[in-house]
Write a protein that holds these residues in place. Structure first.
Motif, short mmCIF file in Angstrom:
data_model
loop_
_atom_site.label_atom_id
_atom_site.label_comp_id
_atom_site.label_asym_id
_atom_site.label_seq_id
_atom_site.Cartn_x
_atom_site.Cartn_y
_atom_site.Cartn_z
N ALA A 17 -16.91 -54.76 14.43
CA ALA A 17 -16.72 -54.13 15.75
C ALA A 17 -15.23 -54.08 16.11
N PRO A 18 -14.87 -53.14 17.00
CA PRO A 18 -13.48 -53.04 17.43
C PRO A 18 -13.25 -53.88 18.69
N ALA A 19 -12.01 -54.31 18.91
CA ALA A 19 -11.69 -54.94 20.20
C ALA A 19 -10.22 -54.70 20.52
N GLY A 20 -9.95 -54.29 21.75
CA GLY A 20 -8.59 -54.00 22.19
C GLY A 20 -7.91 -55.20 22.82
N ASP A 21 -8.66 -56.23 23.18
CA ASP A 21 -8.06 -57.45 23.72
C ASP A 21 -9.02 -58.61 23.50
N LEU A 22 -8.56 -59.79 23.90
CA LEU A 22 -9.30 -61.01 23.62
C LEU A 22 -10.69 -61.01 24.27
N LYS A 23 -10.74 -60.46 25.49
CA LYS A 23 -12.02 -60.46 26.20
C LYS A 23 -13.05 -59.61 25.44
N ARG A 24 -12.60 -58.42 25.01
CA ARG A 24 -13.53 -57.54 24.28
C ARG A 24 -13.87 -58.14 22.92
N GLY A 253 -13.28 -47.69 17.80
CA GLY A 253 -13.07 -47.70 19.25
C GLY A 253 -12.32 -48.88 19.84
N ARG A 254 -11.09 -49.13 19.36
CA ARG A 254 -10.35 -50.24 19.95
C ARG A 254 -9.88 -49.94 21.38
N MET A 255 -9.93 -48.66 21.78
CA MET A 255 -9.55 -48.31 23.15
C MET A 255 -10.73 -48.42 24.11
N LYS A 256 -11.93 -48.66 23.60
CA LYS A 256 -13.13 -48.58 24.43
C LYS A 256 -13.31 -49.79 25.33
N THR A 257 -14.19 -49.62 26.33
CA THR A 257 -14.38 -50.65 27.36
C THR A 257 -15.23 -51.81 26.85
#
Ligand code: SF4
Length: 412
Positions: A17-24, A253-257
């Protein structure tokens, strides 16, 4: 001919899975990702989506370890001479932080990673456009790649052949944005905005709104057009990809919510698990259920990409309204649950009303739908409609829920 089945000892593919920050990143892992790919602040495409400092990367690795997951880091720029400054140290730091793999698009960076940080797995980025077995073998034999991320432009037959003959693992995209141009080879953004798509700066020029002219005659007098692609959606291709022996299934989708990450990871987690347990394809009814779960995420219109062997005009988005066709199903996040009162405090995102039928999405599963019978604001006042985002309201929930669970609308 009977249906083919997975052999008993076949390994379950990784869900990446993608993640744009630690929370995601934590959300992806909590909802079932076996691995998460992230970008550091340097040497990565999608630099605007890369919010991970080295401390964050360490924290992500520790969280992943606790939950039996791993972290991959993109080091996927197409490097010019000046881009090598500090790269050796950066790769070492990633190794020391506990990163499992780097995703690399340059043979020079692959060589450097092998020397400087030999414990890191090397994954050939999709930017390298691997569409045939010889190319995959080259990266394995000459540059010691552990895994090849296949080009999105591969057909299912390409995927089968490459996976069958290449000793490296293969990774294939199963969901998310597609480039209308050849992935990794598009210079539309460079030409139109001077932002280099291959050094992380794509301005998504293919998704802008255009007037279409044939000489001086406007062909698009009613609607503005985009030339962007539909998103990839691979529910139907999970079984064939599994049967082909693909090691990792990647969501873009690293930009996704955070909502997108939770809903899409959860949907594919359940689909992959069910197919794996079944050791074969699912019934039409079960596939309809899983497709519906996938479409809860904020998708554009979707297509099968290139797996079926062609990407014709049906894979394009032409009209401006379609490009922003995301849903508003994400209603809020659970902040607290009271067993005594049977209510949950919800941090709101989108509007919802009394008597709406809603659902809780949780890493622990998807609960029964329920009807909203009361909404109270922070002062205890009764509301008919919760309109404001990012405020706390209290609603009755007929079962136990957990902090960070997601409240979402049920579609008809
Ligand atoms: S402009 Fe469009 S096709 Fe080109 S790299 Fe960006 S997203 Fe891909």
């Amino acid at each position: 001919m009977g249906l083919r089945r997975l052999s008993e000892n076949m390994k379950k593919p990784e869900l990446l899975a993608p993640a744009g920050d630690l929370k995601r990143c934590r959300t992806a892992i909590r909802y079932g990702a076996d691995a998460v790919y992230i970008g550091g602040r340097s040497f990565s495409l999608r630099s605007r989506a890369s919010n991970f400092t080295m401390d964050d990367i360490r924290e992500a690795c520790a969280f992943a370890r606790e939950h039996g997951s791993v972290i991959h880091v993109t080091v996927n720029i197409i490097p010019h001479e000046e881009d090598f400054d500090g790269l050796r140290e950066y790769l070492r730091d990633l190794q020391d932080a506990g990163v499992h793999a780097v995703i690399v698009a340059s043979p020079a960076i692959m060589k450097l990673a092998r020397e400087a940080a030999p414990k890191l797995e090397i994954h050939c980025s999709t930017q390298l456009s691997v569409t045939n077995a010889d190319a995959a073998r080259f990266f394995r034999d000459q540059l010691h790649a552990d895994r090849v991320v296949l080009a999105r432009e591969c057909t299912m037959s390409d995927v089968r052949k490459i996976t069958a003959v290449c000793e490296a693992q293969t990774e294939a995209f199963i969901h998310g944005g597609m480039c209308v141009n050849y992935s990794g080879r598009c210079t539309l953004s460079n030409r139109m905005t001077l932002r280099d798509a291959n050094r992380g700066g794509c301005a998504q020029s293919c998704r802008w709104l255009y007037h279409l002219y044939e000489k001086d005659r406007e062909l698009s007098d009613e609607d503005l057009l985009t030339i962007g692609s539909r998103d990839l959606m691979c529910a139907e291709w999970i079984w064939p990809l599994m049967e082909a022996g693909v090691s990792s299934f990647k969501i873009e989708g690293r930009m996704k919510t955070e909502y997108y990450v939770a809903s899409i990871v959860s949907a594919y987690r359940h689909l992959i698990d069910e197919i794996y347990e079944n050791r074969g394809p699912l019934s039409d009814e079960r596939m309809a259920y899983h497709r519906r779960q996938i479409m809860f995420a904020e998708n554009r219109q979707t297509c099968d990409g290139f797996y079926a062997g062609r990407a014709d005009e049906k894979s394009l988005i032409f009209h401006m309204t379609s490009n922003a066709d995301v849903n508003h199903d994400f209603l809020g996040t659970v902040r607290k649950y009271s067993r005594e009162k049977g209510t949950a405090l919800i941090e709101t995102r989108n509007l919802f009303s009394l008597n709406e039928t809603v659902q809780i999405l949780s890493p622990y599963g998807i609960h029964e739908d329920f009807r909203i019978t009361s909404i109270k604001d922070a002062e205890g006042g009764e509301l008919d409609v919760s309109r404001r985002p990012m405020v706390t309201v209290e609603i009755p929930v007929p079962f136990e829920v957990h902090e960070e669970d997601i409240l979402r609308r049920v579609r008809p």
